[in-house]
Scaffold this active site. Sequence first.
Site, mmCIF file in Angstrom:
data_model
loop_
_atom_site.group_PDB
_atom_site.id
_atom_site.type_symbol
_atom_site.label_atom_id
_atom_site.label_comp_id
_atom_site.label_asym_id
_atom_site.label_seq_id
_atom_site.Cartn_x
_atom_site.Cartn_y
_atom_site.Cartn_z
ATOM 1 N N TYR A 63 0.858 -1.190 0.000
ATOM 2 C CA TYR A 63 0.000 0.000 0.000
ATOM 3 C C TYR A 63 0.886 1.230 0.000
ATOM 4 C CZ TYR A 63 -5.017 -0.472 0.151
ATOM 5 O OH TYR A 63 -6.311 -0.627 -0.220
ATOM 6 N N GLU A 65 -0.480 4.682 -0.646
ATOM 7 C CA GLU A 65 -1.347 5.846 -0.887
ATOM 8 C C GLU A 65 -0.549 7.127 -0.732
ATOM 9 O OE1 GLU A 65 -4.589 5.334 1.822
ATOM 10 O OE2 GLU A 65 -5.774 4.237 0.336
ATOM 11 N N ASP A 209 -6.121 13.288 -25.427
ATOM 12 C CA ASP A 209 -6.100 11.885 -25.004
ATOM 13 C C ASP A 209 -5.361 11.097 -26.083
ATOM 14 O OD1 ASP A 209 -6.575 9.238 -24.444
ATOM 15 O OD2 ASP A 209 -8.732 9.464 -24.099
ATOM 16 N N THR A 235 -3.145 5.857 -22.203
ATOM 17 C CA THR A 235 -2.937 4.514 -21.679
ATOM 18 C C THR A 235 -1.452 4.203 -21.821
ATOM 19 O OG1 THR A 235 -3.277 3.523 -23.842
ATOM 20 C CG2 THR A 235 -5.220 3.700 -22.425
ATOM 21 N N LYS A 238 -1.068 0.405 -25.158
ATOM 22 C CA LYS A 238 -1.382 0.310 -26.589
ATOM 23 C C LYS A 238 -0.063 0.445 -27.371
ATOM 24 C CE LYS A 238 -6.092 1.642 -25.578
ATOM 25 N NZ LYS A 238 -7.216 2.607 -25.732
ATOM 26 N N ARG A 244 -1.004 -2.758 -18.643
ATOM 27 C CA ARG A 244 -2.316 -2.121 -18.726
ATOM 28 C C ARG A 244 -2.387 -1.010 -17.675
ATOM 29 N NH1 ARG A 244 -6.388 -3.439 -21.512
ATOM 30 N NH2 ARG A 244 -5.039 -5.010 -22.442
HETATM 31 C C1 LIG Z 1 -8.308 2.892 -24.927
HETATM 32 C C2 LIG Z 1 -8.723 4.309 -24.715
HETATM 33 C C3 LIG Z 1 -9.143 4.786 -23.467
HETATM 34 C C4 LIG Z 1 -9.444 3.876 -22.309
HETATM 35 O O1 LIG Z 1 -8.410 3.166 -21.825
HETATM 36 P P1 LIG Z 1 -8.699 1.978 -20.760
HETATM 37 O O2 LIG Z 1 -7.358 1.666 -20.251
HETATM 38 O O3 LIG Z 1 -9.360 0.892 -21.523
HETATM 39 O O4 LIG Z 1 -9.593 2.548 -19.715
HETATM 40 C C5 LIG Z 1 -9.393 6.130 -23.322
HETATM 41 N N1 LIG Z 1 -9.260 6.977 -24.353
HETATM 42 C C6 LIG Z 1 -8.904 6.547 -25.584
HETATM 43 C C7 LIG Z 1 -8.783 7.537 -26.691
HETATM 44 C C8 LIG Z 1 -8.642 5.206 -25.808
HETATM 45 O O5 LIG Z 1 -8.319 4.781 -27.032
#
Ligand SMILES: *Cc1c(COP(=O)(O)O)cnc(C)c1O
Length: 425
Positions: A63, A65, A209, A235, A238, A244
């Site tokens: 933990y 936090e 994003d 993220t 990807k 993850r």
């Molecule tokens: C994949 C994705 C997310 C979400 O990611 P998670 O890890 O699945 O919550 C948010 N924004 C965009 C543009 C994405 O492609």
Amino acid sequence: MTSAVPMVETALDLHSLAGDLEVLMAIEAEEARQHDGIELIASENIASRAVRAAQGSVFTDKYAEGYPERRYYGGCGPSDRIEQLAIDRVRRLFDAVWANVQPHSGASANLAVFFALLQPGDTILGLDLACGGHLTHGSPVTVSGRWFKAVTYQVRRDDEHIDYDDLARIARQTRPKLILVGGSAYARRIDFARARAIADEVGAFLVADIAHYAGLIVADLYPSPVPHAHVVTSTTHKTLRGPRGGIILSNDEEIGRRVDKAVFPGIQGGPLMHVVAAKAVAFGEALGADFRRYSAQVIDNAQALGSVLQEGGLRLVTGGTDCHLLLVDVTPFGIDGRTAAEALERVGLTVNKNAIPFDLHPPARPSGIRVGTPAATSRGFGISQFEEVGTLILAVLNGVRAGSVDEAGIRGSVARLTASHPIER
Ligand SMILES: *Cc1c(COP(=O)(O)O)cnc(C)c1O
């Protein structure tokens, strides 16, 4: 601090699961599925053994936090070290002043930014889902659409690129508090500077994003939003090829302080320290020269695959790609995206059905499929393998159109490709 320690035994050792065959067999089935199929889902990748070793490490027990040097529990020395390392590396990767590496996922990163910068009922403006946007950018099935007044902008009808004039017009009309750029099925470069100018004109925060493009950005193969956006979310699993998880970046330390409080205690409890450790490993890998070569191959492969599909009679939304993904309109073959995705999965080619801009078909049976190259490139596929993948996709979809697919023959070709490019575990 520098005691000699034996090589740690990690959870990668599946022998320790010998007493739980139900779990062991599910893991082995997933390993076989990954090995025997060709993963073309644009949001997936294959993390390195080092990333998985860190993620399977003893940090799962801790933990921590709070933030480095500001924790609520004792015993956080090693946690401070690993989190600070992840922060320093990710700031170097993206040339950002401030970073938070604790978000559990991309969706959590976005929620934290909303919690930091918005009040319930504020207006947010994001790219329409069918134009390539993401659910968390205002869809009514998510917090972002339920607790905020969500409005959308679209792509142009003629070339299907983002319509910045539409974005500016809707921003002036609706005066959003926050504008989102980025998405999950948009294959072209985003003009972050132009989006920032629009945000400034209406007094909105600009949030980029980059969940999909992050790896290409650190490799300098896709424009970086970091100099332009107030906040950047992503993220890590990807194109960045880490565990993850999520991250948040900014060049504005005051905004950074607000977002830190929004991540913890705002929306999360203890950070997943094992995942933070794995993020540090992945950021270290992405700082290396190999990662740039890998990312360039990802884009070359996507463009080669796109050419084969186009020559075979399918239509690429926007006519091509600047990144790792292709949005393919399959309606020229008289079929829909769901039928296409299901037929491809039966021969070991995994894609997802996807809406296309101004789709005339319902979301359950949209007109398109989304295809991406990051995962197969990680197992060593180059242009010639992806040209063959394109030929196989065409063979399947032409078969569907004609009423009979040579499943056995195509599965044999998939098996030859996967056997000659094993996933190194
Ligand atoms: C994949 C994705 C997310 C979400 O990611 P998670 O890890 O699945 O919550 C948010 N924004 C965009 C543009 C994405 O492609």
